[in-house]
Design a protein around this motif. Structure first.
Motif: not given
Length: 255
Positions: A47-60, A128-130, A134-142
């Motif tokens: 859902g974090m990439y529903r408006f702009k794909s990971a490929f497009a983010e990396c390309r730009d 990395i930011q996104r 996700l890690v922060e809201v999910s509470g994963w420590e590992r």
């Protein structure tokens, strides 16, 4: 970059093969959704990439950095990663570093499905930011994500390193090898398409296994290395003046 006529004519076939693979992969991934935590996390990440794909983010981002080839982006399919995990004997007790983790989907799977400690590393800030959000809201420590240049990072805590890196330049591979030299003895290093033992800087690695795996463009060779003692030929034994082949990393004998 100019393409030849043959390359242009072959593109529809490549697109078709990729489309067919991705359709099949979508069905294969459903088995991992039996684990609810992964299913929810994977959908949130998508859902974090529903408006702009990971490929497009990396390309730009790469275009802004002036990269010669800004179109280098790829993810290891989860079913392929599952195959690699089995072939390489990765376990939940491992600490796995994924170098070039992209948006972090593979790292997410390695942590939630395999149960390993995982560190995903990438140089594209938004990935990395996104992922960390996700890690922060999910509470994963590992599960951790780090932004930065893999040529300058410390991997000494890793028991396994996954390096997709099919588009890396030779200079990058050589620099990464100098960092991997600090891995603990017995650590595993997994690469796609080429073995790291092809470079002189990889003299501390031993090629353990070669196997093939499926990717969107076709099958590729995967290489499993293990960190072993380094060998240094023709080092001078100051005590006796003789030549010695003692390992550089091997502890020296006591008095």
């Amino acid at each position: 970059m100019r393409w030849s006529l043959l390359e242009w004519l072959s593109m529809p076939l490549v697109w078709l093969r990729t489309f067919v693979f991705q359709c099949g992969e979508a069905f294969r991934v459903l088995r991992y959704y039996r684990k609810t935590e992964f299913a929810v996390a994977d959908m949130r990440l998508s859902g974090m990439y529903r408006f702009k794909s990971a490929f497009a983010e990396c390309r730009d981002y790469l275009k802004l950095q002036g990269a010669e080839n800004p179109y280098r982006y790829g993810e290891t399919p989860l079913s392929t990663m599952h195959h690699i995990v089995r072939e390489c004997g990765l376990e939940s007790r491992d600490t796995i570093y994924e170098l070039g983790c992209g948006r972090g989907r593979t790292s997410l799977w390695l942590h939630l499905y395999l149960g390993a400690d995982v560190v995903g590393v990438d140089h594209v800030p938004i990935f990395i930011q996104r992922a960390n959000k996700l890690v922060e809201v999910s509470g994963w420590e590992r599960l951790r994500f780090r932004w930065g240049d893999i040529r300058k990072m410390d991997f000494s805590e890793a028991t396994a390193v996954y390096l997709y890196g099919t588009g890396f330049e030779e200079s990058v591979i050589r620099d990464v090898l100098t960092r991997l030299r600090h891995l603990p003895i017995g650590a595993k290093v997994i690469t796609i398409s080429y073995p790291l033992t092809d470079w002189p800087e990889g003299d501390f690695l031993e090629l353990e296994k070669r196997f093939s795996a499926r990717f969107p463009w076709g099958r590729a060779d995967c290489f499993l290395h293990s960190r072993v003692w380094e060998t240094s030929s023709h080092t001078v034994d100051l005590a006796g003046g003789a030549l010695s082949d003692r390992s550089r990393d091997e502890p020296s004998p006591g008095p």
